[in-house]
Design a protein around this motif. Sequence first.
Motif, PDB file in Angstrom:
ATOM      1  N   LEU A 100       0.827  -1.211   0.000  1.00  0.00           N
ATOM      2  CA  LEU A 100       0.000   0.000   0.000  1.00  0.00           C
ATOM      3  C   LEU A 100       0.857   1.255   0.000  1.00  0.00           C
ATOM      4  N   VAL A 101       1.930   1.237   0.770  1.00  0.00           N
ATOM      5  CA  VAL A 101       2.788   2.416   0.873  1.00  0.00           C
ATOM      6  C   VAL A 101       3.550   2.660  -0.428  1.00  0.00           C
ATOM      7  N   VAL A 102       4.108   1.604  -1.004  1.00  0.00           N
ATOM      8  CA  VAL A 102       4.982   1.772  -2.171  1.00  0.00           C
ATOM      9  C   VAL A 102       4.208   1.861  -3.478  1.00  0.00           C
ATOM     10  N   SER A 103       3.235   0.975  -3.678  1.00  0.00           N
ATOM     11  CA  SER A 103       2.577   0.963  -4.983  1.00  0.00           C
ATOM     12  C   SER A 103       1.084   1.273  -4.931  1.00  0.00           C
ATOM     13  N   GLY A 104       0.540   1.486  -3.752  1.00  0.00           N
ATOM     14  CA  GLY A 104      -0.868   1.821  -3.647  1.00  0.00           C
ATOM     15  C   GLY A 104      -1.800   0.625  -3.644  1.00  0.00           C
ATOM     16  N   ARG A 105      -1.248  -0.573  -3.716  1.00  0.00           N
ATOM     17  CA  ARG A 105      -2.063  -1.787  -3.677  1.00  0.00           C
ATOM     18  C   ARG A 105      -1.197  -2.934  -3.162  1.00  0.00           C
ATOM     19  N   GLY A 106      -1.829  -4.007  -2.775  1.00  0.00           N
ATOM     20  CA  GLY A 106      -1.104  -5.191  -2.334  1.00  0.00           C
ATOM     21  C   GLY A 106      -0.650  -6.021  -3.522  1.00  0.00           C
ATOM     22  N   PHE A 107      -0.051  -7.169  -3.238  1.00  0.00           N
ATOM     23  CA  PHE A 107       0.465  -8.056  -4.272  1.00  0.00           C
ATOM     24  C   PHE A 107      -0.241  -9.401  -4.278  1.00  0.00           C
ATOM     25  N   GLY A 108      -1.420  -9.473  -3.695  1.00  0.00           N
ATOM     26  CA  GLY A 108      -2.096 -10.756  -3.542  1.00  0.00           C
ATOM     27  C   GLY A 108      -1.585 -11.441  -2.284  1.00  0.00           C
ATOM     28  N   LEU A 109      -2.282 -12.451  -1.844  1.00  0.00           N
ATOM     29  CA  LEU A 109      -1.944 -13.086  -0.574  1.00  0.00           C
ATOM     30  C   LEU A 109      -0.535 -13.674  -0.574  1.00  0.00           C
TER      31      LEU A 109
END
Length: 81
Positions: A19-28
């Motif tokens: 969230l901090v670096v790219s604004g979204r997660g990378f999946g579980l």
Amino acid sequence: MSLLIWIIVGALAGWIAGLVVSGRGFGLIGDIIVGIVGAIVAGWLFPRLGVSLGAGVISTIFSSAAGAIIVLVVIKLLRRV
């Protein structure tokens, strides 16, 4: 039980870093991997820098997230080169 805690902490730390670096997660699975790698980086780097975020699960999540943020920023910088 320890492995389950590593996975949960890794998932939370990876999600926060994403969230901090790219604004979204990378999946579980991606969040777990990024979080665990971040925990390893933080566990190695922070004592050498004299940084301590305290003890307990919450501080472990935050230090793992900080390590994961460092890993993601380095990866982004290397991709630009």
